[in-house]
Every structure is written in structure tokens, then in C-alpha cells.
Design a protein around this motif. Sequence first.
Motif, mmCIF file in Angstrom:
data_model
loop_
_atom_site.group_PDB
_atom_site.id
_atom_site.type_symbol
_atom_site.label_atom_id
_atom_site.label_comp_id
_atom_site.label_asym_id
_atom_site.label_seq_id
_atom_site.Cartn_x
_atom_site.Cartn_y
_atom_site.Cartn_z
ATOM 1 N N ASN A 50 -0.130 10.852 -0.651
ATOM 2 C CA ASN A 50 -1.526 10.899 -0.221
ATOM 3 C C ASN A 50 -2.525 10.487 -1.290
ATOM 4 O O ASN A 50 -3.730 10.658 -1.110
ATOM 5 N N ALA A 51 -2.045 9.956 -2.401
ATOM 6 C CA ALA A 51 -2.957 9.542 -3.464
ATOM 7 C C ALA A 51 -3.827 8.378 -2.989
ATOM 8 O O ALA A 51 -3.374 7.520 -2.227
ATOM 9 N N SER A 52 -5.060 8.349 -3.419
ATOM 10 C CA SER A 52 -5.966 7.270 -3.016
ATOM 11 C C SER A 52 -5.776 6.023 -3.872
ATOM 12 O O SER A 52 -5.962 4.904 -3.397
ATOM 13 N N ASP A 53 -5.370 6.224 -5.119
ATOM 14 C CA ASP A 53 -5.129 5.088 -6.014
ATOM 15 C C ASP A 53 -3.787 4.446 -5.664
ATOM 16 O O ASP A 53 -2.766 5.159 -5.564
ATOM 17 N N PRO A 54 -3.743 3.118 -5.464
ATOM 18 C CA PRO A 54 -2.496 2.456 -5.061
ATOM 19 C C PRO A 54 -1.330 2.694 -6.009
ATOM 20 O O PRO A 54 -0.198 2.931 -5.573
ATOM 21 N N GLU B 183 2.288 2.875 2.156
ATOM 22 C CA GLU B 183 2.200 3.734 3.337
ATOM 23 C C GLU B 183 3.506 3.742 4.125
ATOM 24 O O GLU B 183 3.991 4.794 4.555
ATOM 25 N N LYS C 36 -0.130 6.271 -5.670
ATOM 26 C CA LYS C 36 0.584 6.456 -4.400
ATOM 27 C C LYS C 36 1.989 5.873 -4.488
ATOM 28 O O LYS C 36 2.962 6.477 -4.015
ATOM 29 N N SER D 48 6.144 5.701 2.405
ATOM 30 C CA SER D 48 5.874 7.129 2.522
ATOM 31 C C SER D 48 6.373 7.671 3.854
ATOM 32 O O SER D 48 7.029 8.727 3.920
ATOM 33 N N ASP E 56 0.811 -1.221 0.000
ATOM 34 C CA ASP E 56 0.000 0.000 0.000
ATOM 35 C C ASP E 56 0.847 1.275 0.000
ATOM 36 O O ASP E 56 0.300 2.391 0.003
ATOM 37 N N GLN F 292 4.118 8.238 -6.348
ATOM 38 C CA GLN F 292 4.569 9.361 -5.529
ATOM 39 C C GLN F 292 5.783 8.966 -4.682
ATOM 40 O O GLN F 292 6.730 9.738 -4.537
#
Length: 315
Positions: free
Chosen positions: A254-258, A238, A261, A241, A236, A264
Motif C-alpha cells: 500500500n505504499a504510495s511511492d513506487p 499493483e 511499493k 501485490s 506500478d 513491499q
Amino acid sequence: MIKEVDTDGNNTVEWNEFCTMMHNIRNGKGSAAMATVVKKAQKMFNIEGAGGSTHAFSEDEKNAFTHHLNNCLKDDPDLSDKLPMDIESMALFEQCGDGLLMCKLINMVEEGTIDERALNKKKGMNVYQKTENQNLCINAAKTIGCQVINVGAADLIEGRPILILGLVWQIIKLQLTHSISLKDCPELVLLLEDGEELDDLLKLSAEDILLRWFNYHLKNSGSARRVNNFGSDLKDSECYSILLNQIAKCGLANASDPLAKAGQVIANANGMGVESFIEPKSIVAGNKKLNLGFCAQIFNTNHGLVISEVRDPTA
């Protein structure tokens, strides 16, 4: 998964049900479970082996290893006619055929492992010259710690994908992790847990040290997340990040699409100087090899470990 496509409920998948399933998947309407299996299979190449047997290899890994070789060997004048390779092509297997590319990669793990004066470097090598290079490559790979079993010079000259990818990955892994040690990074003492001695840390593999390092920064961030593997725990993005935010003050993804994200995260890593070869889809898929390589690249660029000098206030 069968129930998802078995529209008449007879516990088998008929031809028309299969065709409907494939049509839906290709148009983005497929069920999550079956679509994942089909898409994963589409990313695997099947290579026919001896006796009609087949072996599959990942396109993502082939592309990533090609990308890495392009990056780390781009300035070598002896490889100017080989690099850069087209990442989407099968050039990796052809260019590894004369042994020169892998010998150069081995010397990036431990400089001088192969005496380059013994290498054949001219274009258009004959089979004897290629064999000499490949024998040097195989013997040197064993010296630096690669497991080379039932692999001969002829196999590598032939460009057998499974054998080449297996050997190339072992060399890349050693290249990226050989500096993850107390000798090269004394700051690793910060990873000692209560009751542990230095000997306990010395016994850990580079992979285990990387996981402990990752969790050290997650803990310091105040996050409850921990990583126990280089696969599902990172899917994910996270934890990535949070890690990059801790060591380089990168903004949190902070993108909602895996996929977005993961993209990023990779962009943030590239921004701090990491020459990453992983792609967003490989993070989302939980590819253990490529995630391990990515973590090692981040560590080697900026491990974020700082030993603060503690002074005696009474001195």
C-alpha cells in the motif's frame, strides 16, 4: 524533452542549458522525462568492441544475474573459491572465464547434461583447460535450447560482457521456466479457456503460460487488471501485490511511492520463500527480463493452483 531544457526557445540546447539541466537532475530537480533518460543512461556500461564499436549492458541485469548465481550455486564445493561474488563488481565476467561456473549452471537446468568428470576444476587452469570447459559449455547450451551464434571459447575466456550476459540469461531463463509445463505441473489445466483443448495449452511458451497464470489469479481476485507483458504492466507493482495476496495471503502493498511499493512486493515474495534477485528499481523500470525471472520464481515457489476433487452427489 528539448523544450524542457531549452530556456531561450531557439530549439537547440546550448552548453549552459545542458549544464543547468545536469545540475538540476543531480540535485533531484530535473524534469521527469529528461531525468529518466539521463538516469537510465547512467545505469548502462559501454564496452568497446572490435573496430571501435561500443555495446551497452545493464548494470541492474549484471547485478541480478550475479545475485542469482550466488544463491543457486552457493553449496557447490567446486565453486567455493569463486562464490559469493561481489554483486556490484565485474566479478561475473572474470569468474565465467574458465567455463566451470556456466557448466554448473547448465546442469541445474537439466541434470547430467554435462558429465562433470570431463570438467577441469583445479585452480589456475591454463588456456587449454579453459577451452575444453568452454567448448563443453557451448555445446551443452545448444543442447538445452540456447541460441549460441558466433560465440567461441576464446570469447568466453576473454570475459566479453555482452556475450556472457546473453548466454547466462538464456541459461537462467531455462532454469527458471523448464518446470512450467503440464508434465511438471498438471494443475495448469485450470488455465484452459473456453473451447480450448490440452493441445492448445501445450503449444504455449513458458512465458505465455506465466502470463495466463498471472491473469488467472487476477481474475479470481475480482480485479479488473490484467498483464499482457512483463514490462510496463508490472511497473506500478499493483498486479504483483494482488497476485501474492491471492496465492499466499500476503498483505497488499500500500505504499504510495513506487519504489517503496515494489520493495513491499519483493519482501512479501521473500517471506513466502522466493529467493528473488530483482530489485525495486527494476520493477519500477519495467525490466522485462528481471520481471520474467521474478514471476517464474514466484510460480516455482507457490503457483497457487488447486484442482478440487468433484464428487457425484448421486454416487
